[in-house]
Design an enzyme around this catalytic site. Structure first.
Site, PDB file in Angstrom:
ATOM      1  CE  LYS A 124      41.900 -12.538  -8.084  1.00  0.00           C
ATOM      2  NZ  LYS A 124      40.784 -12.076  -8.443  1.00  0.00           N
ATOM      3  CG  ASP A 164      40.875 -14.890 -10.590  1.00  0.00           C
ATOM      4  OD1 ASP A 164      40.397 -14.162 -10.615  1.00  0.00           O
ATOM      5  OD2 ASP A 164      42.135 -15.234 -11.488  1.00  0.00           O
TER       6      ASP A 164
HETATM    7  O1  2IT Z   1      38.151 -11.300 -10.062  1.00  0.00           O
HETATM    8  C1  2IT Z   1      37.155 -11.506  -9.269  1.00  0.00           C
HETATM    9  O2  2IT Z   1      35.999 -10.785  -8.841  1.00  0.00           O
HETATM   10  C2  2IT Z   1      37.094 -12.843  -8.772  1.00  0.00           C
HETATM   11  N1  2IT Z   1      37.862 -13.793  -9.375  1.00  0.00           N
HETATM   12  C3  2IT Z   1      36.002 -13.232  -7.961  1.00  0.00           C
HETATM   13  C4  2IT Z   1      36.215 -12.910  -6.597  1.00  0.00           C
HETATM   14  C5  2IT Z   1      35.213 -13.382  -5.445  1.00  0.00           C
HETATM   15  O3  2IT Z   1      35.609 -13.412  -4.388  1.00  0.00           O
HETATM   16  O4  2IT Z   1      34.184 -13.955  -5.624  1.00  0.00           O
END
Ligand code: 2IT
Length: 447
Positions: A124, A164
């Site tokens: 993240k 996100d």
């Molecule tokens: O919380 C999540 O799963 C996302 N924000 C998507 C992450 C992604 O790599 O598509």
């Protein structure tokens, strides 16, 4: 497993990082029993290793706003776990972003990605940059400045960010443009959530919300219920809430509330297609006000300041906005008003007290890492399309998304069915994700 000891050590090393500690506590409580049946996990200190991120990058991001003033923000990328594949997870731009928030999200992402059936590790990132009130040019300059640092940490086989909260298709476009310039690498697979004309997967924007509703359908079916005609209250009006509202309406449910930081819009006759389309404009305006819906559709949407979506009578509650957005008091109010199911679409959207209240009072509940995994799963499908230089039709992507959500539901049932026959979806999701990651870590040795 010595949960209390592990938590005490973690709290000492990460003081005050409450969201991170909350996410770890929930998983450890769920997996304790299974963990104790595997002495090989204990010997390899799997849990002690799994709760710490592999590495954290922190960097300064400096940019110039429309007034010509210099602005400085902090940027982060947390590479949490690579046991089952390259690091994968979104970027969050929000004024409240701090390392604790991104650690909780990276930790959750690791288990969620394991549930998707696809080979992706957890990560993240993001920044305390606040998109509210920013112009399009400011967003572009910020994204470009952010990428001048981030590009060295990522790569299509190494770490693949996506969106996100505060990061959607527009931001991914600006981020990719600068990545390409700096890395001189033209592999679009380094980011997901791209535009459909340059490597983005069809249905990726809808996928989190669509997947959440497919999961909800399986959960309802297992409980002998149906979504048709049910009243749905949801929070937020961003990309995820938009996808959820679209699919809920398509499946015959009635979306009677959406909310924002300023309050709630009650929609007694159910959300219309025009209103759903307007959610996208509200997101793009960066005003962050749900009241705009009531201004645009007077007579159809009624705005109340300072109230949450959980104050509106409904059958099904879908938190789609932010962590800890649904408290124990909200859970009680929901039940009082007739709600009997809550599927968490936001990451850790429900406070622990709310989850316990739902579970102890016969309200169906499923956690975000299972419900919202369709988003990252479709990112995984985007990576596959990019790596093989092809692009699938909407039907192909939707069929795969259906299959994945069904499989996630099955994993929850397999690991979460209790002796009395009811399914504990929190346990199910946590144990299924844990077993996959733990087994991979064990097989790869002490690293
Ligand atoms: O919380 C999540 O799963 C996302 N924000 C998507 C992450 C992604 O790599 O598509």
């Amino acid at each position: 497993m010595k949960t209390a000891e592990i938590m005490a050590n973690l709290a000492a090393k990460h003081p005050g990082e409450n969201e991170y500690l909350q996410a770890v506590q929930e998983v450890l409580e769920s997996i304790e029993e299974v963990y104790n049946q595997h002495p090989e996990f204990e010997k390899a200190k799997i849990v002690e290793r799994m709760v710490e991120p592999d590495r954290i990058f922190t960097f300064r991001v400096t940019w110039v706003d429309d007034k010509g003033e210099v602005q400085t923000n902090l940027g982060y990328r947390i590479q949490f776990n690579s046991a089952i594949g390259p690091y994968k997870g979104g970027l969050r731009f929000h004024k409240a972003v701090v390392p604790s928030m991104l650690k909780f999200l990276g930790f959750e992402q690791t288990f969620k990605n394991a549930l998707t059936t696809l080979p992706m590790g957890g990560a993240k990132g993001g920044s305390d940059f606040d998109p509210v009130g920013k112009s399009n040019d400011e967003i572009m300059r910020f994204c470009q400045a952010f990428m001048t640092e981030l590009w060295q940490c990522i790569g299509p086989d190494q770490d693949i960010p996506a969106g996100d909260v505060g990061v959607g298709g527009r931001e991914i476009g600006y981020l990719y443009g600068m990545y390409k310039k700096l890395a001189r690498e033209y592999n679009t697979g380094v980011l997901t959530g791209k535009g459909a004309t340059w490597g983005g997967s069809i249905l990726r924007p809808e996928a989190t919300g669509f997947g959440a509703l497919y999961f909800t359908q399986h959960l309802l079916h297992k409980a002998g219920k149906d979504i048709q005609g049910k009243k749905v209250a949801l929070s937020g009006f961003g990309n995820v809430a938009w996808g959820a509202a679209t699919k809920a309406k398509q499946l015959g449910a009635k979306v009677v509330a959406i909310s924002g930081p300023d309050g709630v819009c009650e929609i007694p006759d159910g959300i219309t297609d025009e209103m759903i389309a307007y959610m996208l404009e509200m997101r793009a305006s960066n005003r962050n006000k749900v009241e705009d819906m009531a201004t645009k559709f007077p007579g159809q949407a009624k705005f109340t300041a300072g109230k949450k979506a959980w104050s509106i009578p409904c059958d099904i509650a879908l938190p789609c906005a932010f962590q800890n957005e649904l408290s124990e008091d909200d859970a009680k109010e929901l039940q009082k008003n007739g709600c009997w199911c809550c599927c968490e679409v936001s990451n850790m959207g429900c406070q622990p007290g709310a989850i316990h209240y739902f579970q102890n009072n016969g309200i169906l509940f499923a956690p975000g890492k299972a419900v919202n995994a369709g988003g990252v799963a479709t990112s995984g499908l985007e990576m596959t399309q990019n790596a093989s230089h092809i692009s699938w039709s909407a039907k192909e992507v939707d069929d795969k998304l259906h299959f994945i959500m069904e499989s996630i539901h099955e994993q929850c049932v397999k690991y979460g069915t209790q002796p009395d026959g009811h399914v504990d979806y929190v346990k199910g999701a946590n144990i299924a994700g844990f077993m996959k990651v733990a087994t991979a870590m064990l097989e790869q040795g002490i690293i």
